[in-house]
Write a protein that holds these residues in place. Structure first.
Motif, PDB file in Angstrom:
ATOM      1  N   MET A  68     -23.681  28.687 -22.737  1.00 16.86           N
ATOM      2  CA  MET A  68     -23.114  27.810 -21.624  1.00 16.86           C
ATOM      3  C   MET A  68     -22.068  28.357 -20.971  1.00 16.86           C
ATOM      4  O   MET A  68     -21.995  28.237 -19.736  1.00 16.86           O
ATOM      5  CB  MET A  68     -22.549  26.400 -22.175  1.00 16.86           C
ATOM      6  N   ASP A  69     -21.296  29.476 -21.315  1.00 14.17           N
ATOM      7  CA  ASP A  69     -20.440  30.226 -20.536  1.00 14.17           C
ATOM      8  C   ASP A  69     -21.069  30.696 -19.242  1.00 14.17           C
ATOM      9  O   ASP A  69     -20.234  31.137 -18.530  1.00 14.17           O
ATOM     10  CB  ASP A  69     -19.763  31.424 -21.450  1.00 14.17           C
TER      11      ASP A  69
ATOM     12  N   TRP B 108     -23.382  29.315 -17.510  1.00 15.98           N
ATOM     13  CA  TRP B 108     -24.244  28.259 -16.675  1.00 15.98           C
ATOM     14  C   TRP B 108     -23.976  28.549 -15.219  1.00 15.98           C
ATOM     15  O   TRP B 108     -22.923  29.073 -15.001  1.00 15.98           O
ATOM     16  CB  TRP B 108     -23.656  26.891 -16.859  1.00 15.98           C
TER      17      TRP B 108
ATOM     18  N   ARG C 286     -24.567  18.587 -28.917  1.00 16.48           N
ATOM     19  CA  ARG C 286     -23.401  18.868 -28.796  1.00 16.48           C
ATOM     20  C   ARG C 286     -23.084  20.229 -29.080  1.00 16.48           C
ATOM     21  O   ARG C 286     -23.487  20.896 -29.874  1.00 16.48           O
ATOM     22  CB  ARG C 286     -21.998  17.852 -29.570  1.00 16.48           C
TER      23      ARG C 286
ATOM     24  N   THR D  94     -13.954  23.058 -27.506  1.00 14.10           N
ATOM     25  CA  THR D  94     -14.095  23.830 -26.231  1.00 14.10           C
ATOM     26  C   THR D  94     -13.049  22.943 -25.183  1.00 14.10           C
ATOM     27  O   THR D  94     -12.709  21.964 -24.991  1.00 14.10           O
ATOM     28  CB  THR D  94     -15.377  23.258 -25.539  1.00 14.10           C
ATOM     29  N   LYS D  95     -12.136  23.965 -24.478  1.00 11.11           N
ATOM     30  CA  LYS D  95     -10.879  23.600 -23.693  1.00 11.11           C
ATOM     31  C   LYS D  95     -11.332  23.367 -22.320  1.00 11.11           C
ATOM     32  O   LYS D  95     -10.595  22.649 -21.549  1.00 11.11           O
ATOM     33  CB  LYS D  95      -9.671  24.606 -23.959  1.00 11.11           C
ATOM     34  N   SER D  96     -12.465  23.785 -21.991  1.00  7.59           N
ATOM     35  CA  SER D  96     -12.915  23.946 -20.529  1.00  7.59           C
ATOM     36  C   SER D  96     -14.439  23.817 -20.434  1.00  7.59           C
ATOM     37  O   SER D  96     -15.230  24.619 -21.343  1.00  7.59           O
ATOM     38  CB  SER D  96     -12.472  24.938 -19.567  1.00  7.59           C
ATOM     39  N   GLN D  97     -15.117  22.936 -19.649  1.00  2.00           N
ATOM     40  CA  GLN D  97     -16.478  22.436 -19.579  1.00  2.00           C
ATOM     41  C   GLN D  97     -17.291  24.104 -19.187  1.00  2.00           C
ATOM     42  O   GLN D  97     -16.569  24.789 -18.556  1.00  2.00           O
ATOM     43  CB  GLN D  97     -16.848  21.541 -18.697  1.00  2.00           C
ATOM     44  N   TRP D  98     -18.202  24.265 -20.115  1.00  2.13           N
ATOM     45  CA  TRP D  98     -18.934  25.727 -19.828  1.00  2.13           C
ATOM     46  C   TRP D  98     -18.461  26.680 -20.569  1.00  2.13           C
ATOM     47  O   TRP D  98     -19.019  27.855 -20.117  1.00  2.13           O
ATOM     48  CB  TRP D  98     -19.431  25.981 -18.321  1.00  2.13           C
TER      49      TRP D  98
ATOM     50  N   ASP E 222     -17.856  27.804 -23.804  1.00  2.00           N
ATOM     51  CA  ASP E 222     -17.792  27.428 -25.297  1.00  2.00           C
ATOM     52  C   ASP E 222     -17.348  28.569 -26.121  1.00  2.00           C
ATOM     53  O   ASP E 222     -17.121  28.558 -27.247  1.00  2.00           O
ATOM     54  CB  ASP E 222     -19.330  26.738 -25.594  1.00  2.00           C
TER      55      ASP E 222
ATOM     56  N   SER F 224     -12.318  28.499 -26.210  1.00  2.00           N
ATOM     57  CA  SER F 224     -12.469  27.535 -27.160  1.00  2.00           C
ATOM     58  C   SER F 224     -11.512  27.984 -28.200  1.00  2.00           C
ATOM     59  O   SER F 224     -11.011  29.273 -28.372  1.00  2.00           O
ATOM     60  CB  SER F 224     -14.138  27.461 -27.759  1.00  2.00           C
TER      61      SER F 224
ATOM     62  N   GLN G  24     -20.775  12.594 -32.242  1.00  2.00           N
ATOM     63  CA  GLN G  24     -19.837  11.834 -31.504  1.00  2.00           C
ATOM     64  C   GLN G  24     -18.654  10.990 -32.237  1.00  2.00           C
ATOM     65  O   GLN G  24     -17.944  10.803 -31.881  1.00  2.00           O
ATOM     66  CB  GLN G  24     -20.507  11.276 -30.401  1.00  2.00           C
TER      67      GLN G  24
END
Length: 503
Positions: free
Chosen positions: A319-320, A322, A331, A435-439, A441, A445, A466
């Motif tokens: 995802m990094d 993206w 997840r 993960t500290k920020s979206q995309w 991972d 992280s 979840q």
């Protein structure tokens, strides 16, 4: 006790027993060998960083802008596995499938990158699948990405493969020194470029032979070379299939795609061919088309009915990078122990041997390919007994109509960290990747202890992990914990290796 698995050896992972399906499968294989006069061929298609949700039958395909008719057809005409597990990143998976051992045992716990200094050669003490198959008469070939060591002694043709035609690193390692838009501080800085070259990182397509010559088949000098790399590799495998089919020996071919690992550059033939038009999606369409061509080559050569085929990915989507990235409904992503990082597509196809239309959610670990391939090759007796083997022979699960998995548990490690265990539909986690920020991972992280009690998820009611069910909603917490302790005990007698990748 929740466990029904049986330990038959202190060096082998306990497995579930299904004597009837083992017997019928053995009879089926004996009939095949009598008919063709040799052991079956084994072909793996290993895609780089493809998500669980990318192929059509897994919910992707046309629905996400990249049709995959060939993978979908092979899944429909074979066995579609929905709970196949890899390691969190590529080097660990690639070593595990060839040794049947968790990467923490071999020391190959993360990707080997430019500038890494390996303190010892882990392969010197490992018995690889191609080596063991070669000892019983198989021709063995790796075409494509290796990424498990490029120094002498660690190359594919040093560890058992008869022939290697491919690249030592991942595609991103090749594109870094060429893509000035993404890496301007490297490409446009002559001093830094020289420093990068001085690391000794491979920048070429390599052709190597066991005990023989290793040559540069092509110097990678442009992004176009990278864009066309998988076409070049496909052409080699198609020609090699024709050659091997005439050779009289059974063969093991691992075709390891460079794509769809970032950075993706569309091949001329496939640019804009996906509905999405994005480079990643074009790459998925390209890989799918090449799988179709190579399966056709097997058929044209008259050996498709004699060949076990397995299609998978080495980990979840990255995802990094993206939107240059795949799809997963789960997840997490590549680099994590969440389902999105380690749950991958798994398609087993064998015309005439695997009944069409099968689907199973029972557990399959990619390490099981080691034991299963040795069974198919008649080399189970060559599995070492002086070290712990984490793979399980899943031949009858894959081949028997209505076959059940012999695997009861999957253990998930992230480098030196034991993260989680899946047992049936339950997932128990002792550490988690946050993960500290979206995309981001991987790049942003952390690994965190779960705290007071392990987190337990029921993946049938919560596949996105979840909401832990914990002791308040789950009767098996103590049993699950006992199985993790038994796993930990295997490392006391058979300690892990440290080859310098600990940091």
């Amino acid at each position: 006790m929740l466990s029904k698995a049986v330990r038959t050896s202190e060096t082998m992972e306990p497995a579930l027993a299904f004597p009837d399906q083992d017997r019928t499968t053995a009879e089926k294989l004996a009939e095949l060998q009598k008919r063709i006069g040799k052991r079956p061929n084994i072909v793996w298609f290993l895609i780089d960083d493809m998500g669980w949700g990318d192929p059509g039958l897994y919910g992707g395909g046309e629905a996400v802008g990249a049709a995959t008719p060939n993978m979908d057809r092979l899944a429909r005409e074979g066995l579609m596995l929905t709970s196949t597990y890899s390691q969190p990143t590529c080097t660990p998976t690639r070593s595990a499938i060839l040794t049947g051992r968790l990467p923490v045992r071999t020391g190959l716990t993360r990707p080997i990158l430019a500038g890494d200094k390996i303190t010892k050669n882990p392969w010197a003490e490992e018995a690889s699948l191609p080596k063991l198959l070669g000892e019983v008469g198989y021709a063995t070939v790796l075409c494509g990405k290796w990424h498990v060591g490029d120094v002498e002694g660690m190359r594919p043709h040093d560890v058992g493969f008869d022939e290697f035609y491919g690249f030592y690193p991942a595609s991103q390692e090749l594109s870094k020194s060429l893509d000035k838009r993404r890496y301007p501080d490297l490409v446009l800085n002559p001093e830094r470029m020289q420093m990068f070259h001085d690391t000794g990182a491979s920048e070429a397509l390599i052709h190597g032979f066991k005990g023989g010559e290793t040559t540069v088949a092509q110097k990678i000098e442009s992004l176009d070379d990278i864009a066309e790399a998988d076409h070049t590799l496909k052409e080699f495998s198609v020609a090699k299939i024709k050659e091997l089919a005439k050779g009289g020996k059974p063969f093991f071919l691992e075709h390891a795609f460079m794509k769809v690992h970032a950075d993706n550059f569309a091949s001329r033939e496939f640019e804009g061919k996906s509905a999405s038009k994005y480079p990643y999606k074009d790459a998925v369409v390209e890989v799918d088309a090449y799988i179709g061509e190579m399966v056709k080559a097997l058929d044209d050569a008259g050996v498709l009915d004699d060949t076990f085929i397995f299609i998978t990915s080495d980990n979840g989507p990255q995802m990094d990078s993206w939107p240059d990235s795949g799809t997963t409904p789960f997840r997490g992503a590549k680099g994590s122990a969440w389902e999105g990082g380690v749950r991958v597509p798994g398609i087993a196809y064998w015309r005439g041997m695997i009944s069409p239309g099968r689907q199973s959610d029972e557990l399959f670990d990619l390490m099981d390919l080691f034991n299963t391939s040795l069974d198919l090759g008649g080399a189970l007796d060559r599995i070492p007994t002086d070290r712990y083997i984490d793979g399980i022979d899943q031949t009858s699960f894959l081949l028997a109509d209505g076959g059940h998995s012999m695997r009861e548990k999957v253990y998930i490690w992230n480098e030196q960290n034991f993260m989680a265990m899946r047992m049936y539909e339950y997932k128990i986690m002792t550490k988690v990747v946050e993960t500290k920020s979206q995309w981001l991972d991987i790049d942003m992280s952390t690994i965190t202890d779960v705290g007071l009690a392990p987190w337990v998820f029921n993946l049938y009611i919560d596949p996105k992990e979840q909401y832990p069910v914990g002791h308040r909603m789950n009767a098996w917490l103590a049993s699950l914990a006992a199985e993790m302790k038994a796993h930990a005990a295997t490392f006391k007698k058979y300690p892990p290796k440290d080859i310098g990748l600990a940091q």
